[in-house]
Design a protein around this motif. Structure first.
Motif, PDB file in Angstrom:
ATOM      1  N   ARG A 279       3.601 -26.822  28.186  1.00 15.63           N
ATOM      2  CA  ARG A 279       2.195 -27.002  27.843  1.00 15.63           C
ATOM      3  C   ARG A 279       1.345 -26.147  28.771  1.00 15.63           C
ATOM      4  N   GLY A 280       0.175 -25.800  28.298  1.00 13.44           N
ATOM      5  CA  GLY A 280      -0.667 -24.873  29.030  1.00 13.44           C
ATOM      6  C   GLY A 280      -1.015 -25.301  30.433  1.00 13.44           C
ATOM      7  N   ARG A 281      -1.179 -26.604  30.641  1.00 18.03           N
ATOM      8  CA  ARG A 281      -1.588 -27.050  31.975  1.00 18.03           C
ATOM      9  C   ARG A 281      -0.466 -26.909  32.997  1.00 18.03           C
ATOM     10  N   TYR A 282       0.783 -26.809  32.508  1.00 22.85           N
ATOM     11  CA  TYR A 282       1.909 -26.624  33.420  1.00 22.85           C
ATOM     12  C   TYR A 282       2.372 -25.168  33.469  1.00 22.85           C
ATOM     13  N   HIS A 283       2.155 -24.475  32.374  1.00 25.03           N
ATOM     14  CA  HIS A 283       2.684 -23.107  32.254  1.00 25.03           C
ATOM     15  C   HIS A 283       1.516 -22.116  32.322  1.00 25.03           C
ATOM     16  N   ARG A 284       1.261 -21.597  33.505  1.00 22.81           N
ATOM     17  CA  ARG A 284       0.136 -20.676  33.713  1.00 22.81           C
ATOM     18  C   ARG A 284       0.617 -19.528  34.595  1.00 22.81           C
ATOM     19  N   LEU A 285       0.732 -18.357  34.009  1.00 21.27           N
ATOM     20  CA  LEU A 285       1.237 -17.192  34.733  1.00 21.27           C
ATOM     21  C   LEU A 285       0.232 -16.057  34.647  1.00 21.27           C
TER      22      LEU A 285
END
Length: 597
Positions: A279-285
């Motif tokens: 999910r976006g809140r955990y996966h941010r690169l």
């Protein structure tokens, strides 16, 4: 045999004939026979008398009788195109904060002599990437669907015992789709043909095209975004470096590699894996790009690999990394920089990719495209990495310069044919590839080096030769990444109608995105009946949203549809507002294009 049986068609039963049986056959047949004889005599007379202007009216017909003979009706002019938006489309405008004057539309069956619907058809609009239709149609007609570009390998000196005692040149001719795989195959061919060690220099030649005077960040300030790549004759992988990120379970962290592989680029990886759903809140690169420090005053201003080709150093993740502008009239050799030196922070004076953020453990691999090096640097860094990976060695330098006349061709690599290249251009709206095709039109028209001016001349001459007059047309770079390009919906519609009847129409159609299926239309109208039945080109820049192409209705009729929506002065136009208008009009066409009575 009776007369009735003689006149009966073969296989027809007696009670199926058109003759009426009577109790007194003889009385009924006499007038029939006399009538038949009269008809036969009149037919023979008619065959012996040619019908001419003088005999068209019988001699015994007087003037009064002749006046009563009806004349052939005059051909009636087709009705004028309807010039009002369909009700279901017009009803949307207030809630979209749009006015009818902002919209141009052109709807026409491909076999009809004129459009059914024409809304502001002659108003010049910013067409965005629908401009690529003009470029692609002109290229199919002028170059042919099987046209191929080439990339040449040339040498000076001789090859003795797997050593090239001279220089090796890589000369680009504008291949729009020189992929990493194709480039690696070219390099492998050099090894297979007997060269392992290059005693001289490796030189990269971009002289087939006039260098651009713009910078990568000029259009919108996003100098590292892949859509801002500028034309260069040697454009490896569309000048894009793909940064691949993955969950490296073996090492317990985020793995990183680039495509193409690059020498002279340092990767600093601060990203961490977190145990979490995708999910976006955990996966941010994120990928930040730092340009190398500029060389000292004693060093040349540019290098083919390992130093900045921009106008100077910029902060991480910002600034232009393209060739220094303006270029000198004639390309000059670009010397190699000194060996990288440690900086105060322990780094080096290399281009640097810094990876930050978190990678959710349940996410698949991610790819981030970025413009990291200028075209010469990019080709040189990839050559060095691939060449050394194949066991090759280089004694000399990496340079950028024109190929000398006495160099001999050692190997030629050919591109994919134009019809394949156009699929990437139109389905995914690739700006660099469209610009390279556009520049090739100028080279075919007036010779190398290619330039926008030559290509514009070629385009307008071609339109004139095909009988088109589009006085409002302004073509900038052939890709639509411009706020200066102008096209009217009628011009686009007429060109698409003409193109539909050309022999290369299937190649054009196959290059377009399919509504709800692929390309830039993969997610649009995908749950509606029109999905899979519209082949269109989209176009979006700030304050302009466009779509143009072909729609197949449920009755098997093909329609040309063009919708151009532009913002008013001082207004902001979000893309979704333009999409809403386009979708409503496409539904109207697909539902039968019924006009108000």
């Amino acid at each position: 045999m009776t007369l009735s049986s003689a006149l009966r068609p073969e296989g027809q039963k007696p009670d199926q004939g058109r003759l009426i049986r009577t109790p007194w056959r003889g009385a009924a047949l006499v007038p029939a026979i006399l009538g038949l004889g009269l008809l036969l005599s009149l037919s023979a007379a008619a065959q012996q008398t040619p019908v001419t202007a003088a005999t068209a009216v019988p001699a015994e017909t007087d003037a009064a009788t002749a006046d009563r003979i009806p004349e052939s009706p005059e051909p009636t002019a087709p009705p004028k195109p309807y010039d009002q938006l369909p009700r279901q489309v017009a009803a949307l405008l207030p809630e979209l904060a749009l006015q009818p004057s902002q919209i141009s539309a052109y709807v026409r069956r491909v076999d009809d002599p004129q459009p059914l619907l024409a809304i502001n058809p002659d108003t010049p609009r910013i067409p965005a990437s629908t401009t690529k239709l003009f470029t692609g149609i002109a290229a199919l007609d002028l170059l042919g669907s099987d046209y191929q570009w080439r990339t040449e390998v040339l040498i000076t000196g001789h090859v003795v015992a797997d050593t090239l005692d001279g220089n090796l040149y890589i000369k680009g001719f504008g291949d729009p789709l020189l992929t990493t795989e194709a480039y690696a195959a070219l390099i492998r061919a050099i090894r297979e043909k007997g060269i392992r060690h290059i005693a001289g220099d490796v030189v990269f030649d971009n002289s087939e095209l006039v260098p651009p005077t713009a910078k990568r960040g000029d259009f919108d300030g996003a100098a590292h975004k892949s859509y801002n790549a500028l034309p260069a004759a040697l454009s490896l992988n569309r000048q894009v470096t793909y940064v691949h990120l993955y969950n490296d379970r073996e090492r317990g962290g985020v793995g990183v590699y680039t495509d193409p592989p690059l020498s002279h680029v340092e990767i600093v990886n601060h990203a961490k894996v977190v145990q979490a759903p995708c999910r976006g809140r955990y996966h941010r690169l994120s990928v930040a790009i730092s340009e190398p420090q500029p060389p000292s005053a004693a060093q040349p201003a540019q290098t083919a690999a390992g130093a900045s080709g921009g106008a100077g150093a910029n902060s991480a993740g910002a600034g232009d990394i393209g060739p220094a502008e303006p270029h000198p009239p004639e390309p000059v050799p670009i010397e190699e920089p000194p060996a990288p030196k440690p900086s105060a922070t322990g780094g080096t004076e290399l281009a640097r990719l810094t990876i930050n953020g978190t990678f959710a453990s349940e996410c698949p691999d991610e790819t981030i495209p970025r413009l990291v090096l200028n075209p010469e640097q990019h080709a040189a860094a990839a050559f060095d990495a691939i060449w050394r990976g194949l066991g090759g060695t280089i004694e000399g330098r990496m340079l950028a310069a024109p190929t000398p006349d006495d160099a001999e061709v050692f190997h030629i690599a050919e591109s994919q044919p134009l019809e394949e290249v156009l699929r990437t251009v139109n389905k995914y709206s690739d700006n660099l590839m469209a610009r390279l095709i556009f520049l090739q039109l100028g080279i075919q028209h007036a010779g190398a080096p290619g330039s926008k001016e030559k290509s514009r001349d070629a385009m307008f001459q071609w339109l004139a030769e095909r009988g088109f007059s589009f006085p409002e047309l302004v073509i900038d770079n052939g890709a639509g990444l411009s706020r200066d390009t102008r096209i009217a919906a009628a011009s686009m519609g007429e060109l698409l109608t003409w193109a539909y009847h050309q022999p290369w129409m299937p190649e054009l159609m196959a290059s377009l995105s399919i509504m709800g299926v692929d390309g830039t239309l993969a997610k649009r109208m995908r749950n509606e009946p029109i999905a899979g039945r519209a082949h269109m080109k989209t176009g979006t820049v700030r304050d302009a949203s466009s779509i143009a192409g072909y729609v197949l209705d449920p009755d098997g009729q093909r329609w040309v549809v063009v919708v151009l929506v532009n913002a008013l002065p001082g207004q902001t136009l979000q893309a979704w507002r333009g999409h809403a208008v386009q979708h409503a009009l496409l539904r109207w066409v697909f539902d039968g294009a019924v006009l108000p009575e």
